[in-house]
Enzyme design. Sequence first.
Site, PDB file in Angstrom:
ATOM      1  N   SER A   1      50.826  -4.117 -10.203  1.00 15.43           N
ATOM      2  CA  SER A   1      51.951  -3.189 -10.093  1.00 15.43           C
ATOM      3  C   SER A   1      52.322  -2.653 -11.467  1.00 15.43           C
ATOM      4  CB  SER A   1      53.140  -3.955  -9.503  1.00 15.43           C
ATOM      5  OG  SER A   1      54.327  -3.216  -9.648  1.00 15.43           O
TER       6      SER A   1
ATOM      7  N   TYR B   1      58.691 -12.097  -8.976  1.00 14.29           N
ATOM      8  CA  TYR B   1      57.624 -11.285  -8.385  1.00 14.29           C
ATOM      9  C   TYR B   1      56.784 -10.641  -9.492  1.00 14.29           C
ATOM     10  CZ  TYR B   1      55.290  -7.181  -6.461  1.00 14.29           C
ATOM     11  OH  TYR B   1      54.345  -6.223  -6.159  1.00 14.29           O
TER      12      TYR B   1
ATOM     13  N   LYS C   1      52.574 -11.077 -10.755  1.00  8.80           N
ATOM     14  CA  LYS C   1      51.544 -10.040 -10.957  1.00  8.80           C
ATOM     15  C   LYS C   1      50.923 -10.193 -12.348  1.00  8.80           C
ATOM     16  CE  LYS C   1      51.686  -8.314  -6.990  1.00  8.80           C
ATOM     17  NZ  LYS C   1      50.576  -8.624  -6.091  1.00  8.80           N
TER      18      LYS C   1
ATOM     19  N   PHE D   1      51.746   2.490  -8.790  1.00 10.88           N
ATOM     20  CA  PHE D   1      53.086   2.993  -9.052  1.00 10.88           C
ATOM     21  C   PHE D   1      53.860   2.885  -7.715  1.00 10.88           C
ATOM     22  CE2 PHE D   1      53.400   3.994 -13.545  1.00 10.88           C
ATOM     23  CZ  PHE D   1      52.178   3.462 -13.910  1.00 10.88           C
ATOM     24  N   ASN D   2      54.477   3.900  -7.192  1.00  6.13           N
ATOM     25  CA  ASN D   2      55.299   3.688  -5.982  1.00  6.13           C
ATOM     26  C   ASN D   2      54.612   4.228  -4.731  1.00  6.13           C
ATOM     27  OD1 ASN D   2      57.117   3.458  -8.327  1.00  6.13           O
ATOM     28  ND2 ASN D   2      58.685   3.170  -6.788  1.00  6.13           N
TER      29      ASN D   2
ATOM     30  N   ASN E   1      64.490  -2.509   0.996  1.00  4.85           N
ATOM     31  CA  ASN E   1      64.974  -2.422  -0.385  1.00  4.85           C
ATOM     32  C   ASN E   1      64.412  -1.212  -1.114  1.00  4.85           C
ATOM     33  OD1 ASN E   1      66.550  -4.890  -0.455  1.00  4.85           O
ATOM     34  ND2 ASN E   1      64.568  -5.902  -0.164  1.00  4.85           N
TER      35      ASN E   1
ATOM     36  N   VAL F   1      72.330   6.132  -3.592  1.00  4.56           N
ATOM     37  CA  VAL F   1      71.472   6.410  -4.747  1.00  4.56           C
ATOM     38  C   VAL F   1      71.990   5.523  -5.883  1.00  4.56           C
ATOM     39  CG1 VAL F   1      70.715   8.148  -6.420  1.00  4.56           C
ATOM     40  CG2 VAL F   1      71.014   8.768  -4.010  1.00  4.56           C
TER      41      VAL F   1
ATOM     42  N   ARG G   1      60.438   8.006 -10.937  1.00  9.15           N
ATOM     43  CA  ARG G   1      59.286   7.175 -10.557  1.00  9.15           C
ATOM     44  C   ARG G   1      58.112   8.081 -10.217  1.00  9.15           C
ATOM     45  NH1 ARG G   1      62.493   4.156 -12.110  1.00  9.15           N
ATOM     46  NH2 ARG G   1      63.286   2.199 -11.256  1.00  9.15           N
TER      47      ARG G   1
ATOM     48  N   ASP H   1      66.631  -2.073 -12.676  1.00  5.10           N
ATOM     49  CA  ASP H   1      65.903  -0.800 -12.549  1.00  5.10           C
ATOM     50  C   ASP H   1      65.580  -0.219 -13.927  1.00  5.10           C
ATOM     51  OD1 ASP H   1      65.381  -0.266  -9.900  1.00  5.10           O
ATOM     52  OD2 ASP H   1      67.299   0.735  -9.529  1.00  5.10           O
TER      53      ASP H   1
HETATM   54  P1  NAD Z   1      52.685  -6.090   2.875  1.00  2.90           P
HETATM   55  O1  NAD Z   1      53.675  -7.199   2.867  1.00  2.90           O
HETATM   56  O2  NAD Z   1      52.871  -4.986   3.837  1.00  2.90           O
HETATM   57  O3  NAD Z   1      51.218  -6.679   3.079  1.00  2.90           O
HETATM   58  C1  NAD Z   1      50.845  -7.943   2.596  1.00  2.90           C
HETATM   59  C2  NAD Z   1      50.035  -8.635   3.689  1.00  2.90           C
HETATM   60  O4  NAD Z   1      49.607  -9.897   3.175  1.00  2.90           O
HETATM   61  C3  NAD Z   1      50.834  -8.911   4.953  1.00  2.90           C
HETATM   62  O5  NAD Z   1      50.086  -8.508   6.071  1.00  2.90           O
HETATM   63  C4  NAD Z   1      51.038 -10.427   4.944  1.00  2.90           C
HETATM   64  O6  NAD Z   1      51.090 -10.952   6.253  1.00  2.90           O
HETATM   65  C5  NAD Z   1      49.809 -10.883   4.177  1.00  2.90           C
HETATM   66  N1  NAD Z   1      49.953 -12.167   3.472  1.00  2.90           N
HETATM   67  C6  NAD Z   1      50.920 -12.543   2.604  1.00  2.90           C
HETATM   68  N2  NAD Z   1      50.688 -13.781   2.146  1.00  2.90           N
HETATM   69  C7  NAD Z   1      49.540 -14.199   2.755  1.00  2.90           C
HETATM   70  C8  NAD Z   1      48.763 -15.381   2.686  1.00  2.90           C
HETATM   71  N3  NAD Z   1      49.109 -16.429   1.938  1.00  2.90           N
HETATM   72  N4  NAD Z   1      47.634 -15.457   3.424  1.00  2.90           N
HETATM   73  C9  NAD Z   1      47.249 -14.411   4.217  1.00  2.90           C
HETATM   74  N5  NAD Z   1      47.936 -13.278   4.321  1.00  2.90           N
HETATM   75  C10 NAD Z   1      49.067 -13.168   3.590  1.00  2.90           C
HETATM   76  O7  NAD Z   1      52.630  -5.540   1.369  1.00  2.90           O
HETATM   77  P2  NAD Z   1      52.001  -4.196   0.800  1.00  2.90           P
HETATM   78  O8  NAD Z   1      53.104  -3.252   0.505  1.00  2.90           O
HETATM   79  O9  NAD Z   1      50.879  -3.758   1.644  1.00  2.90           O
HETATM   80  O10 NAD Z   1      51.476  -4.719  -0.599  1.00  2.90           O
HETATM   81  C11 NAD Z   1      50.149  -5.199  -0.744  1.00  2.90           C
HETATM   82  C12 NAD Z   1      49.943  -5.687  -2.158  1.00  2.90           C
HETATM   83  O11 NAD Z   1      50.245  -4.644  -3.070  1.00  2.90           O
HETATM   84  C13 NAD Z   1      50.828  -6.865  -2.567  1.00  2.90           C
HETATM   85  O12 NAD Z   1      50.079  -7.712  -3.401  1.00  2.90           O
HETATM   86  C14 NAD Z   1      51.946  -6.205  -3.347  1.00  2.90           C
HETATM   87  O13 NAD Z   1      52.521  -7.087  -4.272  1.00  2.90           O
HETATM   88  C15 NAD Z   1      51.188  -5.090  -4.042  1.00  2.90           C
HETATM   89  N6  NAD Z   1      52.049  -3.963  -4.427  1.00  2.90           N
HETATM   90  C16 NAD Z   1      52.781  -3.326  -3.466  1.00  2.90           C
HETATM   91  C17 NAD Z   1      53.609  -2.275  -3.841  1.00  2.90           C
HETATM   92  C18 NAD Z   1      54.433  -1.551  -2.801  1.00  2.90           C
HETATM   93  O14 NAD Z   1      55.317  -0.793  -3.168  1.00  2.90           O
HETATM   94  N7  NAD Z   1      54.190  -1.718  -1.513  1.00  2.90           N
HETATM   95  C19 NAD Z   1      53.692  -1.878  -5.184  1.00  2.90           C
HETATM   96  C20 NAD Z   1      52.923  -2.545  -6.138  1.00  2.90           C
HETATM   97  C21 NAD Z   1      52.097  -3.596  -5.740  1.00  2.90           C
HETATM   98  C1  UD1 Z   2      60.379  -1.767  -6.936  1.00  6.37           C
HETATM   99  C2  UD1 Z   2      60.168  -2.957  -7.826  1.00  6.37           C
HETATM  100  C3  UD1 Z   2      58.718  -3.029  -8.258  1.00  6.37           C
HETATM  101  C4  UD1 Z   2      57.809  -3.064  -7.042  1.00  6.37           C
HETATM  102  C5  UD1 Z   2      58.118  -1.854  -6.161  1.00  6.37           C
HETATM  103  C6  UD1 Z   2      57.335  -1.877  -4.899  1.00  6.37           C
HETATM  104  C7  UD1 Z   2      62.318  -3.288  -8.965  1.00  6.37           C
HETATM  105  C8  UD1 Z   2      63.027  -3.238 -10.269  1.00  6.37           C
HETATM  106  N1  UD1 Z   2      61.025  -2.876  -8.985  1.00  6.37           N
HETATM  107  O1  UD1 Z   2      60.084  -0.605  -7.697  1.00  6.37           O
HETATM  108  O2  UD1 Z   2      58.501  -4.209  -9.006  1.00  6.37           O
HETATM  109  O3  UD1 Z   2      56.455  -3.043  -7.438  1.00  6.37           O
HETATM  110  O4  UD1 Z   2      59.514  -1.843  -5.833  1.00  6.37           O
HETATM  111  O5  UD1 Z   2      57.746  -2.915  -4.072  1.00  6.37           O
HETATM  112  O6  UD1 Z   2      62.865  -3.665  -7.961  1.00  6.37           O
HETATM  113  N2  UD1 Z   2      66.688   3.579  -4.930  1.00  6.37           N
HETATM  114  C9  UD1 Z   2      67.915   4.070  -4.543  1.00  6.37           C
HETATM  115  N3  UD1 Z   2      68.452   3.601  -3.372  1.00  6.37           N
HETATM  116  C10 UD1 Z   2      67.823   2.684  -2.580  1.00  6.37           C
HETATM  117  C11 UD1 Z   2      66.556   2.200  -2.985  1.00  6.37           C
HETATM  118  C12 UD1 Z   2      66.025   2.665  -4.171  1.00  6.37           C
HETATM  119  O7  UD1 Z   2      68.501   4.892  -5.231  1.00  6.37           O
HETATM  120  O8  UD1 Z   2      68.379   2.289  -1.536  1.00  6.37           O
HETATM  121  C13 UD1 Z   2      66.091   4.094  -6.182  1.00  6.37           C
HETATM  122  C14 UD1 Z   2      65.840   3.013  -7.208  1.00  6.37           C
HETATM  123  O9  UD1 Z   2      66.952   2.840  -8.043  1.00  6.37           O
HETATM  124  C15 UD1 Z   2      64.636   3.599  -7.948  1.00  6.37           C
HETATM  125  C16 UD1 Z   2      63.891   4.408  -6.892  1.00  6.37           C
HETATM  126  O10 UD1 Z   2      64.830   4.632  -5.849  1.00  6.37           O
HETATM  127  O11 UD1 Z   2      65.071   4.478  -8.924  1.00  6.37           O
HETATM  128  C17 UD1 Z   2      62.694   3.671  -6.326  1.00  6.37           C
HETATM  129  O12 UD1 Z   2      63.118   2.378  -5.914  1.00  6.37           O
HETATM  130  P1  UD1 Z   2      62.150   1.370  -5.138  1.00  6.37           P
HETATM  131  O13 UD1 Z   2      61.543   2.064  -3.987  1.00  6.37           O
HETATM  132  O14 UD1 Z   2      62.918   0.122  -4.867  1.00  6.37           O
HETATM  133  O15 UD1 Z   2      60.976   1.100  -6.171  1.00  6.37           O
HETATM  134  P2  UD1 Z   2      61.037   0.602  -7.694  1.00  6.37           P
HETATM  135  O16 UD1 Z   2      62.381   0.155  -8.090  1.00  6.37           O
HETATM  136  O17 UD1 Z   2      60.401   1.652  -8.531  1.00  6.37           O
END
Ligand code: NAD
Ligand code: UD1
Length: 343
Positions: free
Chosen positions: A131, A156, A160, A185-186, A205, A224, A238, A303
Amino acid sequence: MAKQKVVVTGGAGYIGSHTVVALHEAGFSPVIFDNFSNSKPEVLDGIARIIGEKPQIFEVDCRSKAELAQAIEACASDGQIAGVIHFAAFKAVGESTERPLDYFDNNIGSTVSLLEAMTAAGISNLVFSSSCTVYGQPDAIPVDEQAPILPAESPYGYTKQACERLITDAFNSSMPLSACLLRYFNPIGAHPSAAIGELPLGHPNNLIPYLTQATAGKRGPLTVFGNDYPTEDGTCIRDYIHVMDLARAHVASIHWLLSNPASCEAFNLGTGEGKSVSQVIAAFEKANGIAVPYSFGPRRAGDVTAIFANAGKAERALGWKCELSLEEALRDAWKWQQKLTEG
Ligand code: NAD
Ligand code: UD1
């Protein structure tokens, strides 16, 4: 010739399910390892609606080396495994501060077990989900992969950083390993068919799931978090990447690993463009022709003000770049929310 398999841990999750589709479309045979701790088996029906068949799945807890070994053996018995994409992890920043032991155990524990099981099975190619959180608030944006890794703001984020370190140390040892450390990124949006998307369990969240639920009337207005940041409109910036583009980057990473043995590299995956929260709301309203109920509130602890990617390294090495716009991502996110609302 039989298709090469790719093991996708966490393949039933949000990014994993889209990657399973992209792998299938690229001619691989994706095999899911998931314990459904944050997903539902019905995701497989959604995948099947898109690719015409249910992917192979093993219900495995990736912390268990024995379960992994058994599943890998079964999987390798009728096909060659080109590599593993490791998504399985817990991902909620706030929750990680409440349950740090669970995050260390699941996120780091599963990566250790997976590396051991891969070594035992003679599989060397690993794509790891990292991430942009590893950069904290970088000194310069857009941020590239040379930027320093800053002390993590949450358990968390620490997991990573620790997994990146673990994989890099394993690579530098005598272990046969090649790895891509993908710094997302996001990720936002959903498959354009709305057959799969993000399933946030409980209170979302992240910005987009909250925004779509609020717009659908399932939650109160979006807050916001802060409009007094030193940015043009006062809201945080972002880099929002369509999950379909992100999924393709994993396919490109598998191809890169197959042609670059004994390599370990980090890649930023983003669009290269920063958007403020206010810009995202305006883009959503324009793309979908619907008003977002929202108000400005105080800042959220932890943030960063602004971060977006320099994704040039991924473009040069992987031959990958984003193709889809913010508007497309927001249209697909809304389509997915409407599908969820209809049940
Ligand atoms: P998600 O929670 O939707 O998917 C994760 C999957 O892993 C789920 O299906 C869950 O059941 C499975 N899982 C968790 N622990 C497990 C275990 N011990 N054994 C087997 N299965 C397990 O999450 P996502 O949004 O798809 O994210 C995937 C990856 O990307 C994660 O590693 C997350 O940290 C990383 N990531 C996500 C974001 C984001 O914004 N979604 C951003 C940066 C990094
Ligand atoms: C967050 C995590 C990051 C993680 C990513 C994906 C933090 C500090 N960072 O990123 O580690 O990899 O999620 O899971 O938590 N926002 C609002 N209102 C809301 C929700 C969000 O204004 O109800 C704003 C936040 O302040 C931010 C932007 O939207 O500026 C994006 O937020 P979010 O989607 O939570 O992602 P990150 O904070 O970038």
